[in-house]
Motif scaffolding. Structure first.
Motif, PDB file in Angstrom:
ATOM      1  N   ALA A  70       0.866  -1.406   0.028  1.00 51.17           N
ATOM      2  CA  ALA A  70       0.138  -0.101   0.070  1.00 51.17           C
ATOM      3  C   ALA A  70       1.017   1.196  -0.065  1.00 51.17           C
ATOM      4  O   ALA A  70       0.317   2.168  -0.724  1.00 51.17           O
ATOM      5  N   LYS A  71       2.164   1.255   0.785  1.00 50.48           N
ATOM      6  CA  LYS A  71       2.807   2.358   0.792  1.00 50.48           C
ATOM      7  C   LYS A  71       3.477   2.712  -0.744  1.00 50.48           C
ATOM      8  O   LYS A  71       3.377   3.876  -1.199  1.00 50.48           O
ATOM      9  N   ALA A  73       1.909   1.595  -3.708  1.00 51.09           N
ATOM     10  CA  ALA A  73       0.738   2.072  -4.467  1.00 51.09           C
ATOM     11  C   ALA A  73       0.215   3.679  -4.058  1.00 51.09           C
ATOM     12  O   ALA A  73      -0.374   4.418  -4.874  1.00 51.09           O
ATOM     13  N   SER A  74       0.559   4.136  -2.870  1.00 53.90           N
ATOM     14  CA  SER A  74       0.160   5.571  -2.660  1.00 53.90           C
ATOM     15  C   SER A  74       1.258   6.702  -3.113  1.00 53.90           C
ATOM     16  O   SER A  74       1.128   7.530  -3.070  1.00 53.90           O
ATOM     17  N   LEU A  98      -3.160  -5.219  -0.483  1.00 49.33           N
ATOM     18  CA  LEU A  98      -4.264  -4.612  -1.692  1.00 49.33           C
ATOM     19  C   LEU A  98      -4.050  -5.737  -2.474  1.00 49.33           C
ATOM     20  O   LEU A  98      -3.194  -6.540  -2.947  1.00 49.33           O
TER      21      LEU A  98
END
Lengths: 163, 130
Positions: A70-71, A73-74, A98
């Motif tokens: 997630a880190k 993907a952001s 995710l």
């Protein structure tokens, strides 16, 4: 920004990844997911030297990547997640926090126990099953070595397609 | 082919480029057999590395020219270099660099002949507009 490409490529970082996909996608970073490379400072330095200054390379074991995806993907930059094996990508698809929507089979080359399926894809029976398992998780699996080449479905890939 | 010219380096890279470069060196200088072409086509990471190791051992050379700095041939050559003292890896190979290399005295230390080749390669790149 969501990860632009999840790719399986047994050469890991190389010309097709950095230039072939990197330029049209305007890649800002590559997350290289490989347990052995994640343990080797020397290998990491080698791969860092192989990418342009505008591109970052991050390294993670499969379990680390699953936890921290997630880190990445952001990140506001476009990113690619790269594994060297089907097995590692399947593990990621099963355990990542995710969901992975699509996986690109970019290059799995000849080995004694593999059968040729495409010009750039050779698979063991186990790898075929792992790709099917990935599809059963809802992941769209396609084969495509470079962006200008046709994309082939998992069915075409497993059936064998020499284009 | 000049029968008195012994292999001195591997030229490794993508597609038909290694064969093409060696062919061009041969056409221009007659010293193509100083260079052994090695293409990565159809090979995985481990096979590229083992192929390079085999060729280096077979021909007893200690120089590998590669094309892309970020290409699979370069990474494989660097891995070989990691446990092969004295091996020199030159990236960004060009015809100009190779031609200078094959004309260097075979007795010249490889570090010196490759440094010269790098300079010749760099100097040969130009953008010409009218």
């Amino acid at each position: 920004m969501p990860i632009a490409l999840y790719r399986i490529d047994d050469r890991l970082i190389h010309g097709q990844v950095v230039v072939g996909w990197g330029q049209p996608l305007d890649l800002g970073f590559i997350l290289l997911v490989d347990d052995a490379v994640a343990e080797s400072d020397w290998e990491q330095e080698l791969y860092r030297l192989g990418v342009p200054p505008s591109m970052d390379v991050y390294f993670a074991s499969t379990s680390e990547a699953a936890r921290e995806i997630a880190k990445y993907a952001s990140d506001r930059r476009t990113g690619m997640v790269l594994t060297g094996t089907v097995e590692a990508m399947l593990q990621l698809a099963r355990t990542a926090v995710l969901p992975i929507k699509a996986v690109n089979v970019g290059g799995i080359h000849h080995r004694e126990d593999r059968t040729q399926k495409m010009r750039y894809v050779f698979l063991t029976k186990g790898e075929e099953q792992d790709l099917r398992s990935m599809a059963e998780l809802g992941v769209v699996v396609t084969a495509q070595d470079v962006p200008s080449a046709p994309s082939h479905s998992l069915e075409e890939l497993l059936r064998g397609c020499m284009t | 082919m000049d029968p008195d010219v012994a292999p001195r380096a591997i030229v490794a890279g993508h597609g038909a480029l290694p064969d093409g470069l060696v062919s061009a060196v041969e056409q221009i200088t007659g010293r193509g057999n100083a260079l052994i072409p090695f293409s990565n086509v159809g090979l995985g990471r481990a096979e590229i590395e083992s192929g390079l190791r085999d060729l280096l051992a077979l021909h007893g050379v200690n120089v590998v020219f590669t094309d892309l700095p970020g290409g699979s041939a370069t990474f494989a050559a660097r891995r070989v270099q990691h446990d092969t003292p004295g091996l020199i890896v030159v990236t960004g190979v060009s015809l100009a660099a190779l031609m200078d290399f094959v004309f260097c005295d075979a007795e010249m230390p490889a570090g010196e002949s490759t440094a010269r080749a790098v300079e010749k390669g760099r100097a040969a790149i130009a953008s010409v507009a009218i």
